[in-house]
Design a protein around this motif. Structure first.
Motif, PDB file in Angstrom:
ATOM      1  N   CYS A  11     -19.227  -7.159  20.614  1.00  0.00           N
ATOM      2  CA  CYS A  11     -19.202  -5.702  20.688  1.00  0.00           C
ATOM      3  C   CYS A  11     -19.571  -5.146  22.055  1.00  0.00           C
ATOM      4  N   ARG A  12     -19.539  -3.810  22.136  1.00  0.00           N
ATOM      5  CA  ARG A  12     -19.894  -3.119  23.381  1.00  0.00           C
ATOM      6  C   ARG A  12     -21.353  -3.320  23.745  1.00  0.00           C
ATOM      7  N   THR A  13     -22.207  -3.488  22.740  1.00  0.00           N
ATOM      8  CA  THR A  13     -23.616  -3.739  23.028  1.00  0.00           C
ATOM      9  C   THR A  13     -23.761  -5.044  23.796  1.00  0.00           C
ATOM     10  N   ASN A  14     -23.001  -6.047  23.398  1.00  0.00           N
ATOM     11  CA  ASN A  14     -23.010  -7.306  24.143  1.00  0.00           C
ATOM     12  C   ASN A  14     -22.479  -7.109  25.561  1.00  0.00           C
ATOM     13  N   GLN A  15     -21.452  -6.277  25.712  1.00  0.00           N
ATOM     14  CA  GLN A  15     -20.921  -6.003  27.055  1.00  0.00           C
ATOM     15  C   GLN A  15     -22.004  -5.373  27.933  1.00  0.00           C
ATOM     16  N   PHE A  16     -22.783  -4.463  27.346  1.00  0.00           N
ATOM     17  CA  PHE A  16     -23.864  -3.840  28.102  1.00  0.00           C
ATOM     18  C   PHE A  16     -24.920  -4.882  28.451  1.00  0.00           C
ATOM     19  N   ASP A  17     -25.272  -5.720  27.492  1.00  0.00           N
ATOM     20  CA  ASP A  17     -26.286  -6.744  27.746  1.00  0.00           C
ATOM     21  C   ASP A  17     -25.858  -7.676  28.875  1.00  0.00           C
ATOM     22  N   THR A  18     -24.555  -7.964  28.944  1.00  0.00           N
ATOM     23  CA  THR A  18     -24.060  -8.791  30.042  1.00  0.00           C
ATOM     24  C   THR A  18     -24.253  -8.078  31.379  1.00  0.00           C
ATOM     25  N   GLN A  19     -24.005  -6.768  31.403  1.00  0.00           N
ATOM     26  CA  GLN A  19     -24.219  -6.005  32.630  1.00  0.00           C
ATOM     27  C   GLN A  19     -25.701  -6.011  33.032  1.00  0.00           C
ATOM     28  N   VAL A  20     -26.587  -5.963  32.043  1.00  0.00           N
ATOM     29  CA  VAL A  20     -28.022  -6.053  32.335  1.00  0.00           C
ATOM     30  C   VAL A  20     -28.319  -7.378  33.025  1.00  0.00           C
ATOM     31  N   MET A  21     -27.776  -8.452  32.509  1.00  0.00           N
ATOM     32  CA  MET A  21     -28.012  -9.769  33.115  1.00  0.00           C
ATOM     33  C   MET A  21     -27.422  -9.845  34.522  1.00  0.00           C
ATOM     34  N   MET A  22     -26.222  -9.294  34.699  1.00  0.00           N
ATOM     35  CA  MET A  22     -25.607  -9.292  36.022  1.00  0.00           C
ATOM     36  C   MET A  22     -26.471  -8.549  37.042  1.00  0.00           C
ATOM     37  N   SER A  23     -27.071  -7.450  36.589  1.00  0.00           N
ATOM     38  CA  SER A  23     -27.884  -6.641  37.508  1.00  0.00           C
ATOM     39  C   SER A  23     -29.197  -7.327  37.864  1.00  0.00           C
ATOM     40  N   ARG A  24     -29.537  -8.390  37.110  1.00  0.00           N
ATOM     41  CA  ARG A  24     -30.796  -9.106  37.330  1.00  0.00           C
ATOM     42  C   ARG A  24     -30.587 -10.475  37.971  1.00  0.00           C
ATOM     43  N   LEU A  25     -29.400 -10.727  38.481  1.00  0.00           N
ATOM     44  CA  LEU A  25     -29.052 -12.081  38.926  1.00  0.00           C
ATOM     45  C   LEU A  25     -29.813 -12.575  40.148  1.00  0.00           C
ATOM     46  N   GLY A  26     -30.169 -11.683  41.037  1.00  0.00           N
ATOM     47  CA  GLY A  26     -30.819 -12.123  42.268  1.00  0.00           C
ATOM     48  C   GLY A  26     -29.826 -12.811  43.194  1.00  0.00           C
ATOM     49  N   LYS A  27     -30.194 -13.964  43.734  1.00  0.00           N
ATOM     50  CA  LYS A  27     -29.367 -14.643  44.741  1.00  0.00           C
ATOM     51  C   LYS A  27     -28.333 -15.561  44.084  1.00  0.00           C
ATOM     52  N   TYR A  28     -27.531 -14.971  43.252  1.00  0.00           N
ATOM     53  CA  TYR A  28     -26.435 -15.696  42.619  1.00  0.00           C
ATOM     54  C   TYR A  28     -25.169 -14.860  42.725  1.00  0.00           C
ATOM     55  N   GLU A  29     -24.041 -15.519  42.759  1.00  0.00           N
ATOM     56  CA  GLU A  29     -22.749 -14.844  42.853  1.00  0.00           C
ATOM     57  C   GLU A  29     -22.044 -14.927  41.505  1.00  0.00           C
ATOM     58  N   ILE A  30     -21.335 -13.864  41.126  1.00  0.00           N
ATOM     59  CA  ILE A  30     -20.605 -13.860  39.862  1.00  0.00           C
ATOM     60  C   ILE A  30     -19.264 -14.559  40.054  1.00  0.00           C
ATOM     61  N   ALA A  31     -19.003 -15.576  39.258  1.00  0.00           N
ATOM     62  CA  ALA A  31     -17.762 -16.338  39.351  1.00  0.00           C
ATOM     63  C   ALA A  31     -16.640 -15.633  38.599  1.00  0.00           C
ATOM     64  N   ASP A  32     -15.403 -15.837  39.059  1.00  0.00           N
ATOM     65  CA  ASP A  32     -14.240 -15.227  38.412  1.00  0.00           C
ATOM     66  C   ASP A  32     -13.756 -16.041  37.219  1.00  0.00           C
ATOM     67  N   ASN A  33     -14.111 -17.314  37.162  1.00  0.00           N
ATOM     68  CA  ASN A  33     -13.663 -18.166  36.063  1.00  0.00           C
ATOM     69  C   ASN A  33     -14.656 -19.301  35.844  1.00  0.00           C
ATOM     70  N   GLU A  34     -14.464 -19.996  34.745  1.00  0.00           N
ATOM     71  CA  GLU A  34     -15.392 -21.064  34.365  1.00  0.00           C
ATOM     72  C   GLU A  34     -15.337 -22.248  35.321  1.00  0.00           C
ATOM     73  N   GLU A  35     -14.136 -22.565  35.824  1.00  0.00           N
ATOM     74  CA  GLU A  35     -13.963 -23.780  36.618  1.00  0.00           C
ATOM     75  C   GLU A  35     -14.791 -23.782  37.901  1.00  0.00           C
ATOM     76  N   GLU A  36     -14.988 -22.614  38.503  1.00  0.00           N
ATOM     77  CA  GLU A  36     -15.711 -22.551  39.779  1.00  0.00           C
ATOM     78  C   GLU A  36     -17.202 -22.275  39.600  1.00  0.00           C
ATOM     79  N   ALA A  37     -17.649 -22.169  38.353  1.00  0.00           N
ATOM     80  CA  ALA A  37     -19.036 -21.779  38.098  1.00  0.00           C
ATOM     81  C   ALA A  37     -19.984 -22.974  38.096  1.00  0.00           C
ATOM     82  N   ASP A  38     -21.177 -22.730  38.616  1.00  0.00           N
ATOM     83  CA  ASP A  38     -22.259 -23.708  38.514  1.00  0.00           C
ATOM     84  C   ASP A  38     -23.031 -23.515  37.214  1.00  0.00           C
TER      85      ASP A  38
END
Length: 415
Positions: A11-38
């Motif tokens: 749901c949208r609540t999960n979408q918001f929660d993901t944005q919360v996590m993104m805003s708290r990432l610190g020195k990490y980059e958001i990957a565009d896909n699974e293959e390039e992610a650590d």
């Protein structure tokens, strides 16, 4: 710099929660896909057994594709399937909703962990951006006090509790300053906002509307009993989206009782007609094939659906959710019958939506969200899609469209 990929289910609540996590990432980059992610963070849904299976299947698949990535599980599924996936070694870490603001600490952890947290947490993060979005989702509350017989969510999100109004308004101010003009209020049970703080969703809406840059406000989903006279007084405000989503779940009173719902059809019909008189499009949720839905109940439900001034529907066939009262009810509806009923229901609402769009005699106020197949696509004030042809990039812009074609599936315009 290490890369993190977020996979969000539900749901949208999960979408918001993901944005919360993104805003708290610190020195990490958001990957565009699974293959390039650590690191891969799976924000899961557990609303049905099928949702659990989808999450589990994704984790198995991505684990084979990217064997070097660390996989973390969060979301509602952390409470129902997290321990099982953790013990089987499918994920390196599991953390509950209340722990998501600690995500940087988790990403830096090399040892396996299981931190499910509690069901009383309230977010304190102010989200200033929504990655890849034209509209902003604003979570205003968490949890639900309803105990519908088919639903597991109160047991994985907790009881209803409201976010601090000051934090909500500060978030909207910052997002508006960053160019967002449309705000969608979301939560587990949005209409319950304020009851634990001596306030209400209507009071919050009024205060939101005074913030500079707020152009349109949508409300995610309301229960019929939550639409008070105070809220009705706002229906003609220019900043209110001319669309309300009011969850009915069924129109047979027998089925509503089986579902342990708090609404009845007679009052639902009266409410819908009143809201429609203000020029609103109206959507609803509807569960097809819930145990006990015989031919008599279905026939009654369909006749009543025809009476309602509906324009949108989120219809889904009942799917068993272990741990809920509905999962043990007898008189299960065969899948082929539920599928046929789903098709009958959605075809009726599709025709109602087409008739509604043909009846609209006002310009469409459209926020363009994306570009697809050479056309720009957005939603108007009635929550209907329109495809707009333009010689320049108009993504993210607000348009007033007076001349357009009403087709059976979607509206078409040019700019």
């Amino acid at each position: 710099m290490k890369k993190v990929f977020f996979k969000t289910f539900g749901c949208r609540t999960n979408q918001f929660d993901t944005q919360v996590m993104m805003s708290r990432l610190g020195k990490y980059e958001i990957a565009d896909n699974e293959e390039e992610a650590d690191v891969i963070v799976v924000n899961s849904c557990t609303v049905t057994n099928g949702a659990d299976s989808g999450v589990r299947g994704y984790i198995n698949q991505v684990g084979r594709k990217n064997k070097d990535a660390k996989i973390f599980l969060t979301g509602c599924g952390a409470h129902t399937k997290g321990e099982e996936l953790f013990k089987s070694g499918k994920v390196q870490g599991v953390f509950g909703h209340s722990e998501k603001e600690k995500i940087t600490k988790f990403l830096q952890t090399d040892t396996p962990f299981y931190e499910i947290g509690d069901l009383e947490h309230i977010d304190s993060t102010v989200v200033e951006q929504f990655v890849g979005k034209s509209r902003a989702f604003i979570k205003i509350q968490e949890g639900c006090d309803f105990r519908c017989s088919y639903c597991i969510i109160p047991f994985v999100r907790g009881n209803a509790r409201s976010l601090d109004e000051t934090l909500i308004l500060e978030q909207i101010k910052r997002l508006a300053a960053n160019g967002f003009g449309e705000f969608i209020l979301t939560g587990t049970n949005v209409g319950s906002y304020g009851k634990d703080r001596g306030s209400s969703i209507a009071k919050l809406l009024k205060r939101m509307s005074l913030i500079r840059g707020v152009r349109r406000i949508r409300i995610g989903s309301l229960e019929p009993i939550q639409i008070t006279d105070e809220l009705k007084e706002l229906l003609d405000e220019p900043w209110m989206a001319k669309h309300l989503h009011i969850a009915l779940q069924h129109t047979s009173d027998k089925m509503l009782k089986l579902m342990n719902r708090r609404n009845e059809f007679a009052s639902d019909l009266k409410l819908f007609e009143e809201i429609a008189s203000h020029g609103y499009a109206i959507g609803t949720d509807f569960i097809v094939g819930h145990p006990g839905e015989g031919e008599e109940e279905w026939s009654e439900a369909i006749e009543r659906i025809k009476l309602l001034p509906l324009t949108h529907i989120h219809a889904f066939s009942y799917s068993k959710r272990d741990g809920t009262p509905s999962s043990t009810m007898k008189e299960q509806v065969p899948g082929n019958i539920a599928k046929a009923r789903h098709k009958e229901l959605t075809s009726i609402i599709k025709a109602k939506n087409y008739a509604f769009r043909r009846s609209v005699d006002k310009p469409l106020e459209v926020l363009i969200e994306s570009e697809k197949d050479g056309a720009y696509v957005g939603l108007d004030q009635y929550f209907n899609k329109i495809a707009v042809k333009s010689s320049r990039d108009i993504k993210g812009e607000w348009l007033t469209i007076e001349n357009y074609e009403v087709a059976e599936e979607i509206n078409f315009g040019s700019f």
